[in-house]
Structure formats: C-alpha cells, structure tokens
Motif scaffolding. Structure first.
Motif, PDB file in Angstrom:
ATOM      1  N   UNK A  24       0.805  -1.226   0.000  1.00  0.00           N
ATOM      2  CA  UNK A  24       0.000   0.000   0.000  1.00  0.00           C
ATOM      3  C   UNK A  24       0.838   1.276   0.000  1.00  0.00           C
ATOM      4  N   UNK A  25       0.320   2.295  -0.652  1.00  0.00           N
ATOM      5  CA  UNK A  25       1.033   3.572  -0.721  1.00  0.00           C
ATOM      6  C   UNK A  25       0.297   4.619   0.124  1.00  0.00           C
ATOM      7  N   UNK A  26       1.068   5.601   0.528  1.00  0.00           N
ATOM      8  CA  UNK A  26       0.577   6.666   1.418  1.00  0.00           C
ATOM      9  C   UNK A  26      -0.712   7.316   0.897  1.00  0.00           C
ATOM     10  N   UNK A  27      -0.747   7.597  -0.392  1.00  0.00           N
ATOM     11  CA  UNK A  27      -1.898   8.305  -0.973  1.00  0.00           C
ATOM     12  C   UNK A  27      -3.193   7.515  -0.817  1.00  0.00           C
ATOM     13  N   UNK A  28      -3.093   6.187  -0.723  1.00  0.00           N
ATOM     14  CA  UNK A  28      -4.293   5.356  -0.531  1.00  0.00           C
ATOM     15  C   UNK A  28      -4.622   5.156   0.948  1.00  0.00           C
ATOM     16  N   UNK A  29      -3.600   5.201   1.794  1.00  0.00           N
ATOM     17  CA  UNK A  29      -3.827   4.915   3.218  1.00  0.00           C
ATOM     18  C   UNK A  29      -4.279   6.141   4.009  1.00  0.00           C
ATOM     19  N   UNK A  30      -3.814   7.322   3.628  1.00  0.00           N
ATOM     20  CA  UNK A  30      -4.212   8.536   4.367  1.00  0.00           C
ATOM     21  C   UNK A  30      -5.737   8.697   4.386  1.00  0.00           C
ATOM     22  N   UNK A  31      -6.442   8.579   3.237  1.00  0.00           N
ATOM     23  CA  UNK A  31      -7.905   8.725   3.278  1.00  0.00           C
ATOM     24  C   UNK A  31      -8.592   7.671   4.156  1.00  0.00           C
ATOM     25  N   UNK A  32      -8.024   6.458   4.214  1.00  0.00           N
ATOM     26  CA  UNK A  32      -8.611   5.419   5.069  1.00  0.00           C
ATOM     27  C   UNK A  32      -8.542   5.835   6.538  1.00  0.00           C
ATOM     28  N   UNK A  33      -7.375   6.326   6.951  1.00  0.00           N
ATOM     29  CA  UNK A  33      -7.224   6.735   8.353  1.00  0.00           C
ATOM     30  C   UNK A  33      -8.068   7.969   8.666  1.00  0.00           C
ATOM     31  N   UNK A  34      -8.214   8.848   7.697  1.00  0.00           N
ATOM     32  CA  UNK A  34      -9.030  10.045   7.939  1.00  0.00           C
ATOM     33  C   UNK A  34     -10.514   9.682   8.024  1.00  0.00           C
ATOM     34  N   UNK A  35     -10.928   8.644   7.300  1.00  0.00           N
ATOM     35  CA  UNK A  35     -12.311   8.161   7.429  1.00  0.00           C
ATOM     36  C   UNK A  35     -12.562   7.652   8.858  1.00  0.00           C
ATOM     37  N   UNK A  36     -11.564   6.986   9.421  1.00  0.00           N
ATOM     38  CA  UNK A  36     -11.646   6.502  10.805  1.00  0.00           C
ATOM     39  C   UNK A  36     -11.755   7.701  11.751  1.00  0.00           C
ATOM     40  N   UNK A  37     -10.928   8.703  11.518  1.00  0.00           N
ATOM     41  CA  UNK A  37     -10.934   9.903  12.353  1.00  0.00           C
ATOM     42  C   UNK A  37     -12.308  10.594  12.310  1.00  0.00           C
ATOM     43  N   UNK A  38     -12.925  10.601  11.135  1.00  0.00           N
ATOM     44  CA  UNK A  38     -14.243  11.228  10.974  1.00  0.00           C
ATOM     45  C   UNK A  38     -15.299  10.520  11.829  1.00  0.00           C
ATOM     46  N   UNK A  39     -15.192   9.194  11.928  1.00  0.00           N
ATOM     47  CA  UNK A  39     -16.125   8.450  12.790  1.00  0.00           C
ATOM     48  C   UNK A  39     -15.924   8.861  14.251  1.00  0.00           C
ATOM     49  N   UNK A  40     -14.663   9.000  14.666  1.00  0.00           N
ATOM     50  CA  UNK A  40     -14.407   9.443  16.045  1.00  0.00           C
ATOM     51  C   UNK A  40     -15.011  10.830  16.299  1.00  0.00           C
ATOM     52  N   UNK A  41     -14.876  11.705  15.320  1.00  0.00           N
ATOM     53  CA  UNK A  41     -15.450  13.056  15.462  1.00  0.00           C
ATOM     54  C   UNK A  41     -16.970  12.981  15.629  1.00  0.00           C
ATOM     55  N   UNK A  42     -17.585  12.086  14.861  1.00  0.00           N
ATOM     56  CA  UNK A  42     -19.043  11.920  14.924  1.00  0.00           C
ATOM     57  C   UNK A  42     -19.504  11.548  16.331  1.00  0.00           C
ATOM     58  N   UNK A  43     -18.679  10.751  17.028  1.00  0.00           N
ATOM     59  CA  UNK A  43     -19.050  10.283  18.365  1.00  0.00           C
ATOM     60  C   UNK A  43     -18.366  11.073  19.476  1.00  0.00           C
ATOM     61  N   UNK A  44     -17.842  12.263  19.127  1.00  0.00           N
ATOM     62  CA  UNK A  44     -17.250  13.181  20.128  1.00  0.00           C
ATOM     63  C   UNK A  44     -16.111  12.547  20.923  1.00  0.00           C
ATOM     64  N   UNK A  45     -15.282  11.772  20.251  1.00  0.00           N
ATOM     65  CA  UNK A  45     -14.124  11.170  20.899  1.00  0.00           C
ATOM     66  C   UNK A  45     -12.934  12.128  20.752  1.00  0.00           C
ATOM     67  N   UNK A  46     -12.199  12.352  21.832  1.00  0.00           N
ATOM     68  CA  UNK A  46     -10.976  13.161  21.777  1.00  0.00           C
ATOM     69  C   UNK A  46      -9.875  12.316  21.125  1.00  0.00           C
ATOM     70  N   UNK A  47      -9.330  12.809  20.019  1.00  0.00           N
ATOM     71  CA  UNK A  47      -8.339  12.037  19.253  1.00  0.00           C
ATOM     72  C   UNK A  47      -6.972  12.716  19.321  1.00  0.00           C
ATOM     73  N   UNK A  48      -5.980  11.941  19.727  1.00  0.00           N
ATOM     74  CA  UNK A  48      -4.591  12.395  19.689  1.00  0.00           C
ATOM     75  C   UNK A  48      -3.903  11.707  18.510  1.00  0.00           C
ATOM     76  N   UNK A  49      -3.106  12.459  17.764  1.00  0.00           N
ATOM     77  CA  UNK A  49      -2.330  11.879  16.655  1.00  0.00           C
ATOM     78  C   UNK A  49      -0.843  11.994  16.965  1.00  0.00           C
TER      79      UNK A  49
END
Length: 304
Positions: free
Chosen positions: A48-73
């Motif tokens: 896998x390459x970075x350009x394909x993996x970044x959107x996957x991780x950001x989709x995960x982050x968006x779910x956390x935002x939806x449920x008001x989870x505090x996310x540290x990167x």
C-alpha cells in the motif's frame, strides 16, 4: 492531566491515540518485512502507498469526530510507518504501559511523548528488558486480561512472535487481582493465513457478551475452548482462515453498541447488525495489507 481509564474493549470511548499514514516512508525491502502478509504484497508489487492509506485513516478519524471522541495523533516523523499505535503502548486500568517493541520502532513512542507528558508519571510503566509485549496481544475484559503469546521453542526465530511469557508474568505480577489468561497463538514467518500476529488477529469481544473468533488461531484447543466457555458458543462469530487473513476480528468498538468495521466485511457486518449493533463501515483494505487493521491503529486512553 490525563486521567486514564480502560477496563475492557467496548465501553464508551472518550479519548484515543489514532496513528497516522502521513510520511509513511518507502515500500520496505523483502529483508525488512515484519510479517508474512506485508511480505506477500512487497513481492507482488502491491504494497500500500501513502496516498491510498491517508484517506482510510481520515475516514476513521471522521467516525471518532461523529461520536465526540478526543483524538490524539502522533507527531510526524519523516519516512516512518506510524499507523499502528496499538503496538507501542497500551492502557490497563489507569496505567500506561510501554511495549518493549522491535528496536527500530522506539521513535514511534517519542512521537506521542506529548501525550505521555499529560499522564501522572507514576502511572507510566516501562517493563524490564526481558519482557516482550505488544498492545495487540493485550485485551481487557473487566476482571480478565487476555494475553496472546507464543510458547514454541523457536520463539527467538519468529519475528511474528511479539509477546513472550516474561510479558505475561509481568502483567500477572502487576495486576494480582485480575484473571490473567494467556493464549498460545499460531505463528508463521512465511504463510500469512497461518499467522495470528497478535491476539486481536484471531479474537476480539464486541458489545457486552459477544465476540469474533478464529479457532485455528490458537495452537491449543483448550485455549479456544476457554473463550467458548466464557462467552458461550451462541455468542461467538466464527471466522474462516481467509476472513482472519483479511482481519475480520480486528474491528474497533466505540461503545457497547457501536462497532467500526471494514466495509467489505459483509458477512460480519450483517451478523453485527442482526445482533443490534450500529456498524460504522469505512474503507481500510489498503492498511490491512500490512497485517493490521482498525484495532491495531488505535490506543484507547479513556473509556467510560
């Protein structure tokens, strides 16, 4: 200060470290592969390459935002794979325990030092050198701590054997009031479908009484039977060798009712919905090529 609190895998998530796929570095060489699944894709030219993996991780982050989870990167380290935050440390109750990881991954811990600095210093634990333990092998279930290990004599020869019995005994000594149960996992340096890299590659609880399990991930049937007896056969979703390979058991719970899952896991996602779970489906198939998925990318800090 961060007041840590994690007692199980499914209580309502309030704070988490989510890895990052940014500046992920070049495709590893065959010699540098950490696991047989990555090796497959390196050889095939489809790593896998970075350009394909970044959107996957950001989709995960968006779910956390939806449920008001505090996310540290993690802070960014140039050309470094920082996706799998579960490997580098884990929380049990209110203790932050650093993993003794492969030496060239030490800098991944430095990238979350700003989080560690917010924790009471007496609650930050560095195990002794002989202890090998990674967060993917440590699973909390209220009064239980499940730990994946490998008891074969060839442990030193297997890069896929990540947690040793020193690690199990360290946790037993640290938490004498918990039932610490180790599981001897199937390992292979060369065949991905025969390799349970961590316990969460062949088992994980969901909700308050259910779980996802792969029987062949356990070297001893007694270990598998222990979980069947504890959870009940009717509460376990059994996955095939192929489903383990695609990491069906490596989903992630935001609460007892909400599970984040890979969108292609149709059979699992249908079962979850039939059992009244809300399933947040996201694309994560590129990241899975590195033998890690949703649970591997997260390090919960606070669950209600």
């Amino acid at each position: 200060m961060l007041k840590l609190h994690v007692e199980n895998e499914t209580s309502k998530l309030e704070a988490v470290v989510l890895g990052t796929a940014k500046s992920n570095g070049p495709t590893p060489t065959i010699e540098d592969a950490y696991d047989p699944k990555s090796l497959e894709f390196i050889k095939a030219g489809t790593y896998p390459v970075e350009a394909d993996m970044i959107p996957e991780m950001e989709a995960f982050n968006t779910v956390f935002e939806k449920y008001d989870v505090k996310v540290y990167r993690p802070e960014l380290i140039e050309n470094c794979n920082q996706i799998f935050s579960r490997d580098i440390a884990f929380v049990i109750d209110d203790f932050f325990i650093k993993s003794n990881i492969l030496p060239d991954r030490e800098k991944e811990l430095e990238a979350i030092q700003y989080v560690i600095n917010q924790i009471e210093p007496s609650k930050v634990i560095t195990p002794p050198k002989e202890v090998h333990i990674e967060g993917g092998d440590v699973m909390l279930w209220n009064d239980h701590i499940f730990i994946g290990t490998y008891k074969g004599a060839d442990y030193p020869d297997l890069i896929t054997a990540r947690t040793n019995m020193h690690g199990v005994n360290f946790i037993k000594e640290m938490f004498p009031n918990k039932i610490v149960k180790e599981f001897d996992l199937s390992k292979s340096n060369t065949i991905a479908r025969d390799n349970a890299l961590h316990l969460d590659c062949c088992f994980q609880p969901v909700g308050t009484s259910k779980g996802i399990i792969h029987k062949e991930g356990f070297r001893k049937e007694a270990d598998y039977n222990y979980l069947v007896d504890l959870f009940g056969e009717e509460n376990l979703f059994h996955i095939t060798k192929d489903e383990m390979y695609y990491m069906f058991s490596n989903v992630f719970s935001i609460s007892p009712e909400v599970v984040v899952s890979e969108k292609n896991f149709k059979r699992l996602n249908n079962w979850l919905r039939e059992n009244k779970f809300t399933v947040e489906e996201i694309p994560y198939s590129e990241i899975s090529k590195q033998e890690g998925l949703l649970r591997c990318s997260t390090m919960p800090l606070i669950r209600a």
